[in-house]
Design a protein around this motif. Structure first.
Motif, PDB file in Angstrom:
ATOM      1  N   GLU A  64     -16.664 -29.545  18.136  1.00 45.46           N
ATOM      2  CA  GLU A  64     -15.738 -28.333  18.093  1.00 45.46           C
ATOM      3  C   GLU A  64     -15.017 -28.024  19.145  1.00 45.46           C
ATOM      4  O   GLU A  64     -15.547 -28.002  20.431  1.00 45.46           O
ATOM      5  CB  GLU A  64     -16.262 -27.274  17.153  1.00 45.46           C
ATOM      6  N   ASP A  65     -13.572 -27.661  19.131  1.00 43.93           N
ATOM      7  CA  ASP A  65     -12.763 -27.187  20.079  1.00 43.93           C
ATOM      8  C   ASP A  65     -13.187 -25.878  20.469  1.00 43.93           C
ATOM      9  O   ASP A  65     -13.188 -24.939  19.408  1.00 43.93           O
ATOM     10  CB  ASP A  65     -11.300 -27.533  19.728  1.00 43.93           C
ATOM     11  N   SER A  68      -7.648 -24.555  24.088  1.00 41.04           N
ATOM     12  CA  SER A  68      -6.907 -25.707  24.445  1.00 41.04           C
ATOM     13  C   SER A  68      -6.228 -25.121  25.681  1.00 41.04           C
ATOM     14  O   SER A  68      -6.221 -24.107  26.035  1.00 41.04           O
ATOM     15  CB  SER A  68      -5.804 -25.889  23.338  1.00 41.04           C
ATOM     16  N   ASP A  80      -7.202 -19.754  23.198  1.00 43.09           N
ATOM     17  CA  ASP A  80      -8.531 -19.807  22.443  1.00 43.09           C
ATOM     18  C   ASP A  80      -8.563 -19.890  21.041  1.00 43.09           C
ATOM     19  O   ASP A  80      -7.261 -19.877  20.376  1.00 43.09           O
ATOM     20  CB  ASP A  80      -9.184 -18.196  22.501  1.00 43.09           C
ATOM     21  N   VAL A  81      -9.269 -20.726  20.625  1.00 42.15           N
ATOM     22  CA  VAL A  81      -9.517 -20.900  19.062  1.00 42.15           C
ATOM     23  C   VAL A  81      -9.579 -19.572  18.356  1.00 42.15           C
ATOM     24  O   VAL A  81     -10.438 -18.977  18.725  1.00 42.15           O
ATOM     25  CB  VAL A  81     -10.825 -21.590  18.603  1.00 42.15           C
ATOM     26  N   ASP A  82      -8.763 -19.545  17.263  1.00 38.30           N
ATOM     27  CA  ASP A  82      -8.898 -18.426  16.437  1.00 38.30           C
ATOM     28  C   ASP A  82     -10.099 -18.339  15.569  1.00 38.30           C
ATOM     29  O   ASP A  82      -9.789 -19.202  14.408  1.00 38.30           O
ATOM     30  CB  ASP A  82      -7.495 -18.104  15.703  1.00 38.30           C
ATOM     31  N   ARG A  83     -11.124 -17.697  15.750  1.00 36.58           N
ATOM     32  CA  ARG A  83     -12.068 -17.726  14.791  1.00 36.58           C
ATOM     33  C   ARG A  83     -11.953 -16.946  13.664  1.00 36.58           C
ATOM     34  O   ARG A  83     -13.014 -17.180  12.737  1.00 36.58           O
ATOM     35  CB  ARG A  83     -13.412 -17.130  15.892  1.00 36.58           C
ATOM     36  N   PHE A 117     -18.824 -18.632  18.227  1.00 38.06           N
ATOM     37  CA  PHE A 117     -18.366 -19.914  17.285  1.00 38.06           C
ATOM     38  C   PHE A 117     -19.444 -19.832  16.104  1.00 38.06           C
ATOM     39  O   PHE A 117     -19.396 -19.818  15.072  1.00 38.06           O
ATOM     40  CB  PHE A 117     -18.140 -21.008  18.009  1.00 38.06           C
ATOM     41  N   VAL A 258      -7.799 -30.261  25.512  1.00 36.25           N
ATOM     42  CA  VAL A 258      -8.773 -29.377  24.854  1.00 36.25           C
ATOM     43  C   VAL A 258     -10.269 -29.400  25.578  1.00 36.25           C
ATOM     44  O   VAL A 258     -10.725 -30.192  26.290  1.00 36.25           O
ATOM     45  CB  VAL A 258      -9.004 -29.664  23.379  1.00 36.25           C
ATOM     46  N   ARG A 260     -14.128 -29.019  24.617  1.00 34.87           N
ATOM     47  CA  ARG A 260     -14.992 -29.335  23.561  1.00 34.87           C
ATOM     48  C   ARG A 260     -16.295 -29.060  23.694  1.00 34.87           C
ATOM     49  O   ARG A 260     -16.865 -29.555  24.850  1.00 34.87           O
ATOM     50  CB  ARG A 260     -14.553 -30.639  22.810  1.00 34.87           C
TER      51      ARG A 260
END
Length: 336
Positions: A64-65, A68, A80-83, A117, A258, A260
């Motif tokens: 999972e990313d 980025s 950041d990844v939008d959780r 996450f 990214v 990961r």
């Protein structure tokens, strides 16, 4: 009064959850094997076989990313990844060896560093567990403190009945909410007699005795005997409901890419390789010893839990026939 749900209404429940835009994951026939996969309809659900891989992938994906990055006008921009966009999910049809694993992993994932996450997926997930009425000689959940009818980890627990319906027990508030939101699919009543549960070849092990032996036998010929055949492929870790090792890598270029998270395994030769070139677990017997120590000593030392649910997947998947239950039975009978 206990509640029951028919098999057809269980499948109707899946249809409704899909229409509610929930991510519904359950055992599904994929080619010639059963896997945990997203269900698009109740008809997809397969309840007569243990999935090849465990359900931990719902909470802890293989890859999972986590962010980025991109260079813009000479400056590096990190996103950041939008959780918050992780979907509401329902895991349905998980036997106790799978339903119980997130409750074990919660301890390490919320320990000194909180893995948001994993934890966000846990918060947004409801687990519908189901008692086992089938199994094989690799199953040993009873030996590690679980059972074919163990409710640990389930929010709603289903017990198959001889008339084809299921007795329902809402174990948590999440389970109660799921039933309350779809009350028309459930009925009150004692139901029929439960189907018989799975018998298992391995008797209940003395985990306290095993842990004590491990504490006193860090150096023992047993580890070399096992390592003589272990090929370090990592199949046992990747297929396990409770193993949780991972690595983090940047993929892309110096300008765009990214970061990961990927699954890893302590059985791999380079897992503990230091930047200096030193490797404290440089041979396979040390690596397999760590696997057993982690599951039955170190995790218990830290969190008071056994890092194994007795699903037997590692036994079935091992290309050279290493049987962890047999190893535990051997240790359990040792006197010194």
């Amino acid at each position: 009064m206990p509640q029951i749900i028919t098999e057809q209404n269980l499948r109707n429940l899946i249809d409704l959850l899909v229409k509610e835009a929930k991510l519904v994951v359950g055992p599904k026939l994929s080619g010639s094997v059963v896997l945990y996969e997203p269900l698009t309809a109740g008809a997809d659900l397969t309840l007569d076989a243990l999935p090849r891989r465990s359900s931990k992938e719902l909470f802890f994906p293989i890859c999972e990313d986590i962010l980025s990055y991109k260079r813009e006008n000479g400056a590096m921009k990190v996103k950041d990844v939008d959780r918050s966009k992780f979907p509401e999910a329902v895991l349905i049809g998980a036997p106790p060896c799978d339903a119980g694993s997130p409750a074990i992993l919660d301890a390490v994932m919320s320990w000194d560093y909180k893995d948001e996450f994993y934890l966000e997926r846990r918060r947004k997930s409801t687990i519908v567990g189901i008692a086992c009425t089938k199994g094989d000689d690799a199953c040993f959940c009873r030996a590690v403190g679980l059972a074919p009818d163990a409710e640990a980890g389930s929010d709603l627990f289903l017990t198959p009945l001889k008339d084809g319906s299921y007795a329902c027990n809402a174990v948590t508030e999440k389970g109660q909410a799921l039933v309350a939101a779809h009350q028309n699919l459930f009925a009150e009543g004692a139901g029929a007699e439960p189907k018989p549960f799975v018998d298992q070849a391995v008797a209940k092990l003395d985990l306290v005795k095993i842990k004590k032996w491990l504490e006193e036998h860090f150096e023992n010929p047993l580890w070399e005997k096992i390592a003589d055949i272990c090929v370090g492929c990592g199949a046992c870790a990747f297929i396990c409901p409770a193993c949780h090792c991972f690595d983090i890598n940047d993929e892309g270029s110096t300008d765009d890419g990214v970061r990961r998270k990927h699954w890893d395994a302590c059985g791999f030769a380079k897992f503990t390789n230091h930047a200096s070139g030193h490797n404290p677990r440089d041979v396979q017997n040390k690596r397999y010893r760590n696997r057993i120590m982690h599951k039955f000593k170190y995790y218990d030392d830290k969190f008071g839990k056994t890092l194994c649910t007795g699903c037997g997947r590692c036994i079935r998947a091992c290309p050279v026939g290493i049987d962890i239950a047999e190893i535990l039975e051997t240790i359990n009978t040792k006197q010194d």
